[in-house]
Scaffold this active site. Sequence first.
Site, PDB file in Angstrom:
ATOM      1  CG  HIS A 435       1.466  12.091  -7.026  1.00 48.88           C
ATOM      2  ND1 HIS A 435       1.215  12.649  -8.258  1.00 48.88           N
ATOM      3  CD2 HIS A 435       1.232  10.747  -7.181  1.00 48.88           C
ATOM      4  CE1 HIS A 435       0.857  11.700  -9.115  1.00 48.88           C
ATOM      5  NE2 HIS A 435       0.869  10.530  -8.485  1.00 48.88           N
ATOM      6  CD  GLU A 436       2.188   7.766  -4.668  1.00 48.35           C
ATOM      7  OE1 GLU A 436       1.168   7.044  -4.552  1.00 48.35           O
ATOM      8  OE2 GLU A 436       2.820   7.880  -5.734  1.00 48.35           O
ATOM      9  CG  HIS A 439      -2.912   7.962  -6.009  1.00 49.79           C
ATOM     10  ND1 HIS A 439      -3.717   8.031  -7.122  1.00 49.79           N
ATOM     11  CD2 HIS A 439      -1.625   8.066  -6.459  1.00 49.79           C
ATOM     12  CE1 HIS A 439      -2.967   8.169  -8.199  1.00 49.79           C
ATOM     13  NE2 HIS A 439      -1.695   8.196  -7.828  1.00 49.79           N
ATOM     14  CG  HIS A 442      -9.657   8.926  -5.977  1.00 54.12           C
ATOM     15  ND1 HIS A 442      -9.155   8.701  -7.230  1.00 54.12           N
ATOM     16  CD2 HIS A 442     -11.004   8.994  -6.130  1.00 54.12           C
ATOM     17  CE1 HIS A 442     -10.139   8.647  -8.106  1.00 54.12           C
ATOM     18  NE2 HIS A 442     -11.274   8.813  -7.461  1.00 54.12           N
TER      19      HIS A 442
END
Length: 653
Positions: A435-436, A439, A442
């Site tokens: 998940h992290e 980020h 991105h």
Amino acid sequence: MLLAAGMRYARRLCGLGAAAALRGPAGRGHVRRVSTSWSPVGAAFNVKPQSRQWDLFEERQADFVKIGHPEPAFREAAEEACRCIGTMVEKLNTNVELYQSLRKLLDDKKLMESLDAETRRVAELFMFDFEISGIHLDEEKRRRAVDLNVKILDLSSAFLMGTNFPNKIQKHLLPEHVRHHFARDGDYVVIDGLHAEASDDLVREVAYKIFLYPNAGQLKCLEELLSSRDLLANLVGYSTFSHRALQGTIAQTPETVMQFLEKLSKKLSERTKKDFEMMQGMKMKLNPQNSKLMPWDPPYYSGVIRAERYNIEPSLYCPFFSLGACMEGLNVLFNTLLGITLYAEQPAKGEVWCDDVRKLAVVHESEGLLGYIYCDFFQRANKPHQDCHFTIRGGRLKEDGSYQLPVVVLMLNLPHSSRDSPTLLTPGMMENLFHEMGHAMHSMLGRTRYQHVTGTRCPTDFAEVPSILMEYFSNDYRVVNQFARHYQTGQPLPKAMVSRLCESKKVCAAAEMQLQVFYAALDQIYHGQHPLKKSTTDILVETQEQFYGLPYVPDTAWQLRFSHLVGYGAKYYSYLMSRAVASMVWKECFLQDPFNRAAGERYRREMLAHGGGKKPMLMVQGMLQKCPSIDDFVDALVSDLNLDFETFFMDSK
């Protein structure tokens, strides 16, 4: 001198045009020559770092985030620096000369048409920032807007503190066998949370009723916060705070948000009812004397059902998820999908704030170095417990045509390696890591002209899409099979274990999603029309009845512990919306083949590259090659409750 140095370096870490003094060329398209001395990324995370003396005054070093530095003096200095920068930004947002210049630009249609789409959007975003600060108002109203902004900041801070403040009860009022589950303070028992995982029903009930008992000061603080937000929104031209908060998001209006939540609630209702019946059946089996399902029960009984049906004890999985193996899995995935490789790079002396921080260079096969990720992954004293992503330096196009490379920090709380084993992750930790890293990618792949809209600096209901999408990859056996190996034997994680894990996540998932709908609806109503028709507690009772299903417990006020009302005011629905978008992207682009390079390139081109420089719905439309409706978003979330990877596993070894 230490404090002064901390101030000097902390001024650059608040994400407001910060720049880190790091080595390496920053030109767009520069092909980096990779040093052969770098070790493979997996090995870098499965060995202990060599202890090195670090010098805070070295000329070249990474910035650190105020929340993560181990030295209190630096954290305090960074906090003060951020306050100073925040004050400066507020002054700029009320600079009439700057506002008038921007207004003149926006009013010149011919000039606006000559600008590229991202520049026009950034100009509009700056105007929005100006106007929500009340700069377009007359002097008296402008002063009121400034005063309200200051008041809202103070109330937000006070409310946040209150959400975590423990409650006390005289110990003689509790049964003796319950007391030892809680901390003591003299003759009092201290309740500092909900203890939702406690196996004793009475412990959970006591914690729920006492921790959520209303506090008059906290209640007044919340009422003033909601009222002040509404006054500010009205003052600057919005009918409600929710209308102001949702401008520029995927949803755009509170009416759309409520339509989304109501339709989702209707679609979930039968599944949620079955989930509650299943949990009540388990409670009746374990506690026949008191079998009614109450709001303090779902986390515990859903866990019991999950364990009984699927045997997903984390210790069975941990040996297959060494940190190094997981990082190697991410490396393989990014390389296949995006042509990106992660390289462990030795930090310069003084560059990192703690010896166990790893530095990763993110390198594209043809474009070269894309940016840096600092991995602050391990537990330490005074480190915050939440997992998070920080932008230290945003990407932007520089005046000389080169590209300023992004720098981010990922902060997790993983256990350290031991003498006998590397750091081993539970399935939940592994999913959080993916998940992290979503980020981080991105941020790394954003290629915006302006730092203001780079990477994760985008509307809240879009910002979580890349990270949630990575969760789908982390739960797919075809991906997991690339890296999950027993750290001692090298045995791959059996497919049946991955299947059990995926199936277990569906247990009571409708009820959990229904709870999120309830929270999101409550948030919308609180930030809707004012004055509120009823007290915040009466609104909670009504909304819980409409959107959840389990009874309200008298003399409790859950809303006073709802910390997301500060950071996600009128935007709590964003998690559900982001998950809906991520679900659609997964199913339409990656479910058939999670390593599809063409889909990966489209994902980069249509979604990751733009940050907040493009309207979020246009990015979604570009990726899905259609414009989804509210019904499409709802259907995506509901279909997740039945998502079956098995069809696509058949050829997996």
